[in-house]
Design a protein around this motif. Structure first.
Motif, PDB file in Angstrom:
ATOM      1  N   GLU A  32       0.831  -1.209   0.000  1.00 16.36           N
ATOM      2  CA  GLU A  32       0.000   0.000   0.000  1.00 16.36           C
ATOM      3  C   GLU A  32       0.865   1.259   0.000  1.00 16.36           C
ATOM      4  OE1 GLU A  32      -2.897   0.420   3.153  1.00 16.36           O
ATOM      5  OE2 GLU A  32      -3.534   2.364   2.351  1.00 16.36           O
ATOM      6  N   HIS A  36       1.290   4.286  -3.035  1.00 14.45           N
ATOM      7  CA  HIS A  36       1.087   5.729  -2.863  1.00 14.45           C
ATOM      8  C   HIS A  36       2.230   6.547  -3.468  1.00 14.45           C
ATOM      9  CE1 HIS A  36      -2.609   5.871  -0.621  1.00 14.45           C
ATOM     10  NE2 HIS A  36      -2.187   4.912   0.174  1.00 14.45           N
ATOM     11  N   TYR A  43       3.840  14.511  -1.631  1.00 14.09           N
ATOM     12  CA  TYR A  43       4.236  15.465  -0.591  1.00 14.09           C
ATOM     13  C   TYR A  43       5.745  15.686  -0.660  1.00 14.09           C
ATOM     14  CZ  TYR A  43      -0.468  14.775   1.228  1.00 14.09           C
ATOM     15  OH  TYR A  43      -1.836  14.721   1.355  1.00 14.09           O
ATOM     16  N   ARG A  45       7.586  18.272   0.148  1.00 14.16           N
ATOM     17  CA  ARG A  45       8.206  18.869   1.338  1.00 14.16           C
ATOM     18  C   ARG A  45       8.488  17.808   2.394  1.00 14.16           C
ATOM     19  NH1 ARG A  45       6.979  24.455   2.280  1.00 14.16           N
ATOM     20  NH2 ARG A  45       6.677  24.032   4.472  1.00 14.16           N
ATOM     21  N   ARG A  49      12.108  16.685   3.848  1.00 12.91           N
ATOM     22  CA  ARG A  49      12.387  16.713   5.288  1.00 12.91           C
ATOM     23  C   ARG A  49      12.923  15.351   5.755  1.00 12.91           C
ATOM     24  NH1 ARG A  49       7.366  18.041   8.962  1.00 12.91           N
ATOM     25  NH2 ARG A  49       7.280  19.888   7.672  1.00 12.91           N
ATOM     26  N   GLU A 122       8.119   8.596  16.347  1.00 11.47           N
ATOM     27  CA  GLU A 122       7.307   9.735  15.903  1.00 11.47           C
ATOM     28  C   GLU A 122       5.906   9.274  15.463  1.00 11.47           C
ATOM     29  OE1 GLU A 122       9.201  12.184  12.982  1.00 11.47           O
ATOM     30  OE2 GLU A 122       7.446  13.470  12.757  1.00 11.47           O
ATOM     31  N   GLN A 131      -3.299  11.608  16.391  1.00  8.29           N
ATOM     32  CA  GLN A 131      -2.924  12.480  15.268  1.00  8.29           C
ATOM     33  C   GLN A 131      -3.122  11.767  13.929  1.00  8.29           C
ATOM     34  OE1 GLN A 131       0.787  14.820  15.714  1.00  8.29           O
ATOM     35  NE2 GLN A 131       0.737  14.259  17.852  1.00  8.29           N
ATOM     36  N   ALA A 134      -6.636  12.027  13.190  1.00  5.98           N
ATOM     37  CA  ALA A 134      -6.895  13.422  12.804  1.00  5.98           C
ATOM     38  C   ALA A 134      -6.549  13.636  11.327  1.00  5.98           C
ATOM     39  CB  ALA A 134      -6.096  14.373  13.686  1.00  5.98           C
ATOM     40  N   LEU A 135      -5.456  13.019  10.880  1.00  8.05           N
ATOM     41  CA  LEU A 135      -5.091  13.141   9.453  1.00  8.05           C
ATOM     42  C   LEU A 135      -6.232  12.646   8.573  1.00  8.05           C
ATOM     43  CD1 LEU A 135      -1.384  11.899   9.258  1.00  8.05           C
ATOM     44  CD2 LEU A 135      -2.234  14.157   8.625  1.00  8.05           C
ATOM     45  N   THR A 136      -6.800  11.504   8.951  1.00 10.51           N
ATOM     46  CA  THR A 136      -7.894  10.946   8.151  1.00 10.51           C
ATOM     47  C   THR A 136      -9.082  11.897   8.118  1.00 10.51           C
ATOM     48  OG1 THR A 136      -7.167   8.752   8.839  1.00 10.51           O
ATOM     49  CG2 THR A 136      -9.351   8.895   7.841  1.00 10.51           C
ATOM     50  N   LEU A 138      -8.964  14.950   8.310  1.00  7.90           N
ATOM     51  CA  LEU A 138      -8.589  16.147   7.547  1.00  7.90           C
ATOM     52  C   LEU A 138      -8.348  15.797   6.079  1.00  7.90           C
ATOM     53  CD1 LEU A 138      -6.275  17.708  10.266  1.00  7.90           C
ATOM     54  CD2 LEU A 138      -8.444  18.641   9.484  1.00  7.90           C
ATOM     55  N   SER A 139      -8.996  14.720   5.628  1.00  9.60           N
ATOM     56  CA  SER A 139      -8.960  14.317   4.215  1.00  9.60           C
ATOM     57  C   SER A 139      -7.548  14.040   3.715  1.00  9.60           C
ATOM     58  CB  SER A 139      -9.611  15.393   3.341  1.00  9.60           C
ATOM     59  OG  SER A 139     -10.897  15.676   3.782  1.00  9.60           O
ATOM     60  N   THR A 140      -6.711  13.488   4.575  1.00 12.43           N
ATOM     61  CA  THR A 140      -5.336  13.166   4.199  1.00 12.43           C
ATOM     62  C   THR A 140      -5.079  11.707   4.520  1.00 12.43           C
ATOM     63  OG1 THR A 140      -4.658  15.418   4.696  1.00 12.43           O
ATOM     64  CG2 THR A 140      -2.909  13.785   4.597  1.00 12.43           C
ATOM     65  N   ASN A 141      -4.602  10.963   3.525  1.00 10.63           N
ATOM     66  CA  ASN A 141      -4.313   9.547   3.757  1.00 10.63           C
ATOM     67  C   ASN A 141      -3.017   9.418   4.563  1.00 10.63           C
ATOM     68  OD1 ASN A 141      -3.283   6.858   3.370  1.00 10.63           O
ATOM     69  ND2 ASN A 141      -4.878   6.612   1.823  1.00 10.63           N
ATOM     70  N   TYR A 145       0.867  10.321   3.534  1.00 10.75           N
ATOM     71  CA  TYR A 145       1.461  11.489   4.184  1.00 10.75           C
ATOM     72  C   TYR A 145       2.647  11.106   5.077  1.00 10.75           C
ATOM     73  CZ  TYR A 145       1.537  15.941   6.765  1.00 10.75           C
ATOM     74  OH  TYR A 145       1.918  17.130   7.322  1.00 10.75           O
TER      75      TYR A 145
END
Lengths: 262, 280
Positions: A32, A36, A43, A45, A49, A122, A131, A134-136, A138-141, A145
């Protein structure tokens, strides 16, 4: 009596089933995450990082490990080879050992301790503090991410680190060879490059890429699947380092068989 | 989504201390029927039936482990129930293809119990995370929007540059609220919004929740143990016990509802039909 006999068998069975479940879960997780890497959005950035974290901040520890390994290798080879009057082979032994084996394996083990633990801690903390949920919302897989950028970064960064480790390791051997063992600098370097083949370097870099992928995979997987509070995150961190270290050593054998078996 | 008529409607209505709005339609905004979920041998949801009307402020009450959080996680798609129907605006979300379900998530905001702010990002990026992740806004635009939303929750522009770790518990809740409303959702979930706050800060957060939800004209679903908070932010309340909704009624009736379980819970009585499981 029967229970006493059956309990160990049941424990073995449970352990085996658990191991099979974990292997299957890691494989699905990896598939999976890799999927992605080829599907937008990307992403950049986050990739950058993670790349800086793996490549730049691991450089000092990998460099020191490589230099001292090269120095020790030169010294140990000299003490052994001197018995057979084969001191002239030291330069080639140092470079071949480093480029094929010790460079990728030691760099990977050092990075596993640093980066594998960091990824697991992390992401594990993000898991236990909601968190990731929370990502989910906020419409973020979260896989796209958190996991995919780290996998790509470690897979690219490890070969670069190993390249630096190879150069510094050879330099460490050259320092001991010329300053302590009395080799002529030009002769040592000529011997080094005469015996080194492109395939040796490439095989080491391929190993490094595989090890980088494994370190990031185990770090992110252990973190992503962590449960509970601080203890769960601690356990995930330990598991990430232990699992990736064992896999690095096991895969090193497999890859060596593939590259060099006659 | 917020629009001008929502805002005008909100301004026209007197503040009653609850999420008082009139946007009611026949189709419930959220409808749950027979939702069941177990974790191993433990059954957490045992046939949840719940309707939340559009524009309504619903509070779900219940003891620890009664299934409140799992209920809203099922609606949010964070947990897949084994059985049942969950509809949003009449659409069964459990049968939707993944892409459509993700798109549905764009209309939903969530405030987590502990804030769940991303500590690797400054406050302003946390607030506009969804807008940035969906490329609905430039980074410069996101900063301006973050300042605007932070002002709505009573925070200064300078807070935007701080890290979440530098904020107090109350400020973290405000930032989490700002994040929940920044993308102007039409359904917002609040998971124990006042837990861990002193009573005054709890009342402040409740007031902000009411103001923000009213301004957006959104449907709000909150779960809480805090009765004062429940009365402040809820128009209707539902009590969940052992994975089932056992009572639904006006939030103002909490404590004198006529349902022994609700009244025991709302009045914090030790004796009653609810027996605490001290050990499982």
């Amino acid at each position: 009596m029967a229970a006493i006999l059956l309990d160990p068998l049941a424990a073995i069975g449970r352990g085996t089933l658990g191991a099979c479940r974990a292997i299957g879960d890691v494989a699905l997780f990896a598939i999976e995450a890799v999927s992605h890497l080829v599907r937008p959005p990307f992403y950049g950035r986050l990739f950058w990082r993670a790349f800086v974290e793996v490549a730049w901040f691991s450089l000092p520890v990998v460099a020191l490990t490589a230099v001292f390994t090269g120095m020790v290798l030169a010294l140990q080879s000299y003490t052994g080879f001197a018995r057979f009057n084969a001191q002239s082979a030291i330069a080639s032994v140092v470079v071949i050992s480093l480029v094929r084996e010790l460079g990728p394996v030691l760099a990977a083990l050092m990075v596993a301790g640093r980066i594998g633990a960091s990824f697991a801690a992390e992401i594990g903390t993000m898991r236990v503090t909601d968190q990731i949920d929370a990502l989910t919302t906020l419409s973020t897989n979260p896989m796209k991410y958190l996991v995919a950028p780290r996998l790509l970064a470690a897979t690219i960064a490890l070969p670069l680190l190993v390249l630096v480790a190879d150069i510094l390791g050879v330099m460490g051997g050259w320092l001991i060879g010329t300053l302590k063992l009395g080799f002529v600098s030009a002769a040592y370097l000529k011997s080094t490059f005469d015996f080194l083949e492109t395939g040796d370097v490439i095989s080491g870099l391929v190993k490094a890429a595989v090890f980088g992928f494994i370190i990031a995979l185990m770090g992110t997987w252990c973190g992503y699947r962590s449960k509970g509070g601080a203890q769960g995150v601690g356990g995930a961190t330990t598991k990430a380092v232990v699992a990736s270290s064992i896999l690095i050593l096991a895969l090193d054998y497999v890859l060596t068989e593939i590259f060099f078996a006659q | 989504m917020s629009n001008g008529s929502d805002d005008r409607r909100a301004q026209a209505e007197p503040s009653t201390g609850g999420l008082s709005r009139s946007a009611m339609t026949n189709t419930p905004k959220i409808r749950m029927r027979g939702v069941r979920k177990a974790f191993g041998p433990k059954r957490v949801l045992d046939g949840v039936d719940l309707d939340v009307a559009a524009g309504q402020g619903m509070v779900i009450l219940g003891g620890s482990g009664s299934g409140k959080s799992v209920t809203i996680k099922c609606i949010l798609g964070l947990i897949e129930p084994e059985e049942g129907v969950i509809e949003i605006d009449g659409v069964d979300v459990l049968t939707l293809p993944r892409r459509e379900r993700e798109a549905l998530g764009d209309r939903i905001g969530m405030l987590f119990q502990n804030g769940a702010l991303f500590d690797s990002l400054p406050v302003w990026e946390n607030v506009c995370f969804k807008l940035l992740a969906q490329n609905r806004i430039t980074r410069a635009g996101a900063r301006d929007r973050a300042v605007e939303v932070l002002a709505q929750v009573g925070l200064a522009e300078t807070v935007g540059d701080l890290s979440p770790a530098e904020l107090s518990g109350g400020m973290q809740k405000r930032v989490a609220l700002a994040r929940a409303i920044a993308a102007r959702p039409d359904i917002i979930f609040f998971d124990e919004p006042t837990t861990g706050l002193d009573p005054i800060m709890g009342a402040v957060i409740d007031g902000l929740i009411v103001d923000c939800v009213t301004r957006l004209g959104a449907t709000a679903v909150s779960i809480t143990h805090d009765m004062a908070s429940a009365r402040r932010i809820g128009e209707t309340a539902a009590m969940i016990h052992k994975g089932r909704i056992v009572w639904t009624g006006p939030a103002g009736n909490l404590g004198h509802s006529g349902n022994a379980m609700v009244d025991q819970f709302a009045n914090g009585q030790r004796e009653g039909p609810i027996q605490m499981e001290l050990r499982r």
